[in-house]
Design a protein around this motif. Structure first.
Motif, mmCIF file in Angstrom:
data_model
loop_
_atom_site.group_PDB
_atom_site.id
_atom_site.type_symbol
_atom_site.label_atom_id
_atom_site.label_comp_id
_atom_site.label_asym_id
_atom_site.label_seq_id
_atom_site.Cartn_x
_atom_site.Cartn_y
_atom_site.Cartn_z
ATOM 1 N N GLN A 137 1.122 -1.204 0.017
ATOM 2 C CA GLN A 137 0.073 -0.140 -0.081
ATOM 3 C C GLN A 137 0.963 1.265 0.106
ATOM 4 O O GLN A 137 1.782 1.456 0.904
ATOM 5 C CB GLN A 137 -0.933 -0.171 1.234
ATOM 6 C CG GLN A 137 -1.773 1.154 1.568
ATOM 7 C CD GLN A 137 -2.617 1.411 2.875
ATOM 8 O OE1 GLN A 137 -2.755 0.239 3.213
ATOM 9 N NE2 GLN A 137 -2.667 2.321 3.287
ATOM 10 N N MET A 138 0.867 2.091 -1.098
ATOM 11 C CA MET A 138 1.463 3.301 -1.013
ATOM 12 C C MET A 138 0.752 4.469 -1.224
ATOM 13 O O MET A 138 -0.211 4.715 -2.064
ATOM 14 C CB MET A 138 2.523 2.995 -2.338
ATOM 15 C CG MET A 138 3.532 4.121 -2.521
ATOM 16 S SD MET A 138 4.795 3.742 -3.739
ATOM 17 C CE MET A 138 3.992 3.374 -5.177
ATOM 18 N N THR A 139 0.848 5.528 -0.584
ATOM 19 C CA THR A 139 0.320 6.779 -0.864
ATOM 20 C C THR A 139 1.284 7.944 -1.332
ATOM 21 O O THR A 139 2.145 8.167 -1.006
ATOM 22 C CB THR A 139 -0.345 7.334 0.600
ATOM 23 O OG1 THR A 139 -1.201 6.477 1.112
ATOM 24 C CG2 THR A 139 -0.985 8.780 0.527
ATOM 25 N N VAL A 140 0.816 8.360 -2.751
ATOM 26 C CA VAL A 140 1.552 9.111 -3.210
ATOM 27 C C VAL A 140 0.942 10.437 -3.402
ATOM 28 O O VAL A 140 -0.382 10.827 -3.785
ATOM 29 C CB VAL A 140 2.044 8.725 -4.720
ATOM 30 C CG1 VAL A 140 3.085 9.560 -5.412
ATOM 31 C CG2 VAL A 140 2.650 7.319 -4.538
ATOM 32 N N GLN A 141 1.634 11.769 -3.394
ATOM 33 C CA GLN A 141 1.189 13.037 -3.942
ATOM 34 C C GLN A 141 2.286 13.854 -4.551
ATOM 35 O O GLN A 141 3.416 13.315 -4.521
ATOM 36 C CB GLN A 141 0.875 13.848 -2.346
ATOM 37 C CG GLN A 141 2.101 14.253 -1.857
ATOM 38 C CD GLN A 141 1.790 15.167 -0.393
ATOM 39 O OE1 GLN A 141 0.743 14.736 0.243
ATOM 40 N NE2 GLN A 141 2.701 16.105 -0.094
ATOM 41 N N TYR A 142 1.620 14.666 -5.300
ATOM 42 C CA TYR A 142 2.268 15.509 -6.280
ATOM 43 C C TYR A 142 3.317 16.514 -5.372
ATOM 44 O O TYR A 142 2.707 17.017 -4.469
ATOM 45 C CB TYR A 142 1.382 16.232 -7.320
ATOM 46 C CG TYR A 142 2.226 16.927 -8.387
ATOM 47 C CD1 TYR A 142 2.774 16.115 -9.420
ATOM 48 C CD2 TYR A 142 2.246 18.330 -8.484
ATOM 49 C CE1 TYR A 142 3.466 16.826 -10.387
ATOM 50 C CE2 TYR A 142 2.980 18.953 -9.250
ATOM 51 C CZ TYR A 142 3.662 18.275 -10.250
ATOM 52 O OH TYR A 142 4.384 18.823 -11.331
ATOM 53 N N ASN A 143 4.329 16.587 -5.680
ATOM 54 C CA ASN A 143 5.255 17.446 -4.960
ATOM 55 C C ASN A 143 4.871 19.059 -5.349
ATOM 56 O O ASN A 143 4.986 19.281 -6.673
ATOM 57 C CB ASN A 143 6.989 17.351 -5.373
ATOM 58 C CG ASN A 143 7.707 18.115 -4.565
ATOM 59 O OD1 ASN A 143 7.507 18.795 -3.754
ATOM 60 N ND2 ASN A 143 8.958 17.693 -5.020
#
Length: 166
Positions: A137-143
């Protein structure tokens, strides 16, 4: 006969032109903000897909799961590999970047600086006497260092991989 415009007609025309230009400008800004948002969504999705595919393929080719142990969750995944040069293979997060470390080599980033991985969790959901199953499970957000709202985007991705029987 006077062929000019009255002051009232002139003010009406100016008002109508102003309204049309305001609406056109608002539509143009919405298109630009939509394009920026779409770019952020695509960058997050591409980085997450690349990282998850790398994790998935590595788990499938592993011999065993070193960590986390069965029934537990951890922010680090350690796999036993058949190739001694790649043993162990470790996935972790450092400074908002997902990394892979194979054997005694250095860690290599597998996500770009365009995104920040805010969380990664690996769950060993294997059963006894099975090769092994890992859920990632991975949470990714735009920098978004500028803080512009059109670039705000975050998403959580999931995948599950089984070690192939040999």
């Amino acid at each position: 006969m006077n062929k000019g415009f009255t002051l009232l007609e002139f003010l009406l025309y100016i008002g109508l032109v102003g309204i049309v230009l305001t609406v056109a400008g608002a539509i143009g800004l919405n298109i630009l903000f939509g394009k920026a948002k779409l770019g952020a969504i695509e960058e997050v999705s591409q980085n997450a897909r690349f990282a998850m595919e790398g994790i998935l393929n590595t788990v499938r080719n592993a011999q065993a799961i070193n960590s986390p142990s069965i029934g537990t969750t951890a922010p680090l995944l350690s796999l036993q590999m058949a190739d001694l040069a790649k043993n162990p293979t470790i996935f972790d997060i450092s400074g908002g970047v997902v990394r892979i470390k194979e054997g005694t080599g250095g860690a290599v980033d597998i996500t770009s600086s365009e995104v920040v991985v805010t969380d990664i969790q690996f769950s060993n959901i294997s059963y006894a006497l099975t090769p092994g199953t890992v859920r990632a499970q991975m949470t990714v957000q735009y920098n978004n260092p500028s803080g512009r709202p059109e670039y705000n985007f975050s998403k959580t991705f999931y995948t599950t991989a089984n070690i192939r029987r040999r």
